[in-house]
Design an enzyme around this catalytic site. Structure first.
Site, PDB file in Angstrom:
ATOM      1  N   ASP A   1      50.825  16.697 -35.546  1.00 46.92           N
ATOM      2  CA  ASP A   1      51.010  16.008 -36.826  1.00 46.92           C
ATOM      3  C   ASP A   1      52.159  15.004 -36.725  1.00 46.92           C
ATOM      4  OD1 ASP A   1      53.010  17.904 -36.674  1.00 46.92           O
ATOM      5  OD2 ASP A   1      52.686  18.732 -38.684  1.00 46.92           O
TER       6      ASP A   1
ATOM      7  N   GLU B   1      60.523  25.220 -30.668  1.00 41.89           N
ATOM      8  CA  GLU B   1      61.104  23.878 -30.722  1.00 41.89           C
ATOM      9  C   GLU B   1      62.599  23.933 -31.024  1.00 41.89           C
ATOM     10  OE1 GLU B   1      58.847  21.013 -32.949  1.00 41.89           O
ATOM     11  OE2 GLU B   1      60.503  19.574 -33.031  1.00 41.89           O
TER      12      GLU B   1
HETATM   13  N1  LIG Z   1      58.220  10.872 -31.827  1.00 45.75           N
HETATM   14  C1  LIG Z   1      58.321  12.142 -32.195  1.00 45.75           C
HETATM   15  N2  LIG Z   1      58.717  13.047 -31.286  1.00 45.75           N
HETATM   16  C2  LIG Z   1      58.845  14.362 -31.616  1.00 45.75           C
HETATM   17  O1  LIG Z   1      59.218  15.161 -30.729  1.00 45.75           O
HETATM   18  C3  LIG Z   1      58.525  14.756 -32.935  1.00 45.75           C
HETATM   19  C4  LIG Z   1      58.104  13.780 -33.859  1.00 45.75           C
HETATM   20  N3  LIG Z   1      58.025  12.489 -33.467  1.00 45.75           N
HETATM   21  N4  LIG Z   1      57.765  14.101 -35.136  1.00 45.75           N
HETATM   22  C5  LIG Z   1      57.622  15.494 -35.493  1.00 45.75           C
HETATM   23  C6  LIG Z   1      58.614  16.311 -34.825  1.00 45.75           C
HETATM   24  C7  LIG Z   1      60.037  16.079 -35.273  1.00 45.75           C
HETATM   25  N5  LIG Z   1      60.772  16.404 -34.094  1.00 45.75           N
HETATM   26  C8  LIG Z   1      62.122  16.167 -33.898  1.00 45.75           C
HETATM   27  C9  LIG Z   1      62.819  15.296 -34.683  1.00 45.75           C
HETATM   28  C10 LIG Z   1      64.147  15.028 -34.439  1.00 45.75           C
HETATM   29  C11 LIG Z   1      64.774  15.662 -33.378  1.00 45.75           C
HETATM   30  C12 LIG Z   1      66.192  15.382 -33.069  1.00 45.75           C
HETATM   31  O2  LIG Z   1      66.748  16.084 -32.281  1.00 45.75           O
HETATM   32  N6  LIG Z   1      66.751  14.284 -33.657  1.00 45.75           N
HETATM   33  C13 LIG Z   1      68.080  13.730 -33.472  1.00 45.75           C
HETATM   34  C14 LIG Z   1      69.070  14.202 -34.537  1.00 45.75           C
HETATM   35  C15 LIG Z   1      69.184  15.670 -34.645  1.00 45.75           C
HETATM   36  C16 LIG Z   1      70.350  16.105 -35.528  1.00 45.75           C
HETATM   37  O3  LIG Z   1      70.343  15.843 -36.752  1.00 45.75           O
HETATM   38  O4  LIG Z   1      71.257  16.713 -34.948  1.00 45.75           O
HETATM   39  C17 LIG Z   1      68.714  13.814 -32.107  1.00 45.75           C
HETATM   40  O5  LIG Z   1      69.433  12.887 -31.749  1.00 45.75           O
HETATM   41  O6  LIG Z   1      68.566  14.773 -31.358  1.00 45.75           O
HETATM   42  C18 LIG Z   1      64.070  16.540 -32.583  1.00 45.75           C
HETATM   43  C19 LIG Z   1      62.756  16.778 -32.839  1.00 45.75           C
HETATM   44  C20 LIG Z   1      59.877  16.760 -33.019  1.00 45.75           C
HETATM   45  N7  LIG Z   1      58.655  16.070 -33.379  1.00 45.75           N
HETATM   46  C1  LIG Z   2      56.417  18.322 -31.140  1.00 44.49           C
HETATM   47  C2  LIG Z   2      55.126  19.065 -31.102  1.00 44.49           C
HETATM   48  C3  LIG Z   2      55.297  20.486 -30.696  1.00 44.49           C
HETATM   49  C4  LIG Z   2      54.384  18.949 -32.405  1.00 44.49           C
HETATM   50  O1  LIG Z   2      54.210  19.868 -33.163  1.00 44.49           O
HETATM   51  C5  LIG Z   2      53.863  17.615 -32.760  1.00 44.49           C
HETATM   52  O2  LIG Z   2      53.860  16.702 -31.909  1.00 44.49           O
HETATM   53  O3  LIG Z   2      53.420  17.463 -33.901  1.00 44.49           O
HETATM   54 MG   LIG Z   3      53.571  19.238 -35.074  1.00 44.99          MG
END
Ligand SMILES: Nc1nc(=O)c2c([nH]1)NC[C@@H]1CN(c3ccc(C(=O)N[C@@H](CCC(=O)O)C(=O)O)cc3)CN21
Ligand SMILES: CC(C)C(=O)C(=O)O
Ligand SMILES: [Mg+2]
Length: 272
Positions: free
Chosen positions: A52, A190
């Site tokens: 998603d 995750e």
């Molecule tokens: N392009 C994309 N990649 C993904 O892995 C992903 C999506 N979209 N959309 C749905 C979810 C959301 N996910 C996420 C979103 C943000 C972080 C993240 O770590 N973001 C920042 C800020 C985190 C914080 O607030 O500390 C980072 O720099 O790590 C990780 C997974 C994983 N999924």
């Molecule tokens: C990040 C993965 C596990 C996911 O749920 C997604 O891509 O929507």
């Molecule tokens: Mg998902």
């Protein structure tokens, strides 16, 4: 003479469970469309997730919440047409399975019937156990998803590492056990500490597939656009970039614009 046809041995949910037993790590990547899935499948990725995250990557939404069941089925249908070898797993979108187990079953059946996918994925543990059981009872394989569950982002408030405190870690461990007992064939973990993910992987017999969960789990999943460097602005610590496609594609497209403007394209060889 008959033309030799390439034989594909389909990865099944059972093959993934067997891979955990033999210690072969599971590779999983997302795809949302036919062209990408063809490349991912052709490169022998074991499982394709129609995530998603299409809500973010394909549609430009800020979260995964807006994507609809119809839109997920459209993406899944395109991916299934391309995937000859990989197991295809589809996220059930936000609002299509929580709370009402009948609706959960209807959503899962629509995905399986209309797209031809092989399994569904849902976010959560104890809270959605009745929905999960109901889907499993219909013979539909279910993958769980614990830790950072983006469909609950407004409850968490941030995308920071989950389950750093003991209470949340304990809940995650018991949820993983529960998902195994219910009959899920695998679980995505995750963005949780590597040590906790290792403990969970050692405590269940079904494969644990990590994203930001360290190396001591049974497999890894990434968003393919992230690992190819197409999502320019996304660089969490767990992401390894294998290409910088955003830059490469931008350069190629700028070159095309220049060539059109300068009348270099098309040349005589490219004309009739
Ligand atoms: N392009 C994309 N990649 C993904 O892995 C992903 C999506 N979209 N959309 C749905 C979810 C959301 N996910 C996420 C979103 C943000 C972080 C993240 O770590 N973001 C920042 C800020 C985190 C914080 O607030 O500390 C980072 O720099 O790590 C990780 C997974 C994983 N999924
Ligand atoms: C990040 C993965 C596990 C996911 O749920 C997604 O891509 O929507
Ligand atoms: Mg998902």
């Amino acid at each position: 003479m008959s033309i030799a046809k390439k034989e594909y041995k389909r990865v099944t949910v059972k093959s993934l469970v067997d891979m955990k037993k033999t210690g072969e790590k599971i590779s999983m990547l997302t795809s949302y469309d036919y062209s990408m899935a063809k490349i991912v499948d052709g490169a022998n990725v074991d499982a394709i997730l129609v995530g998603d995250s299409a809500s973010n990557v394909m549609a430009g939404h800020e979260t995964t919440l807006p994507i609809t069941l119809d839109q997920m089925i459209y993406h899944a249908t395109s991916v299934v047409r391309a995937a000859k070898r990989a197991l295809v797993v589809v996220d059930i979108p936000f609002g299509s399975y929580q709370g009402d187990s009948k609706e959960a079953l209807r959503s899962a059946i629509r995905i399986m019937k209309e797209s031809g996918a092989h399994a569904v994925k849902v976010e959560g543990g104890e809270e959605i156990k009745i929905s999960i059981s109901r889907i499993l009872e219909a013979g539909i394989p279910v993958m769980g998803h614990l830790g950072l569950t983006p469909q609950s982002i407004y409850k968490f408030g941030t995308y920071t590492v989950r389950a750093k405190e003991e209470e949340e870690a304990d809940k995650l461990k018991s949820d993983a056990k529960l998902l195994e007992e219910l009959g899920c064939f695998a679980i995505v973990l995750e963005k949780i500490p590597a040590k906790l993910a290792k403990e969970v992987a050692e405590s269940v017999s079904i494969p644990i597939i990590g994203i930001g969960a360290g190396g001591h789990v049974d497999g890894q999943v990434l968003v393919v656009h992230d690992m190819l460097g197409m999502t320019h602005e996304f660089h969490p610590r767990f992401l390894r970039r294998y290409l910088n496609l955003y830059d490469e594609m931008s350069n190629a497209i700028s070159q095309y614009v220049d060539d059109v403007k300068s009348r270099d394209f098309p040349n005589d060889d490219e004309s009739y």
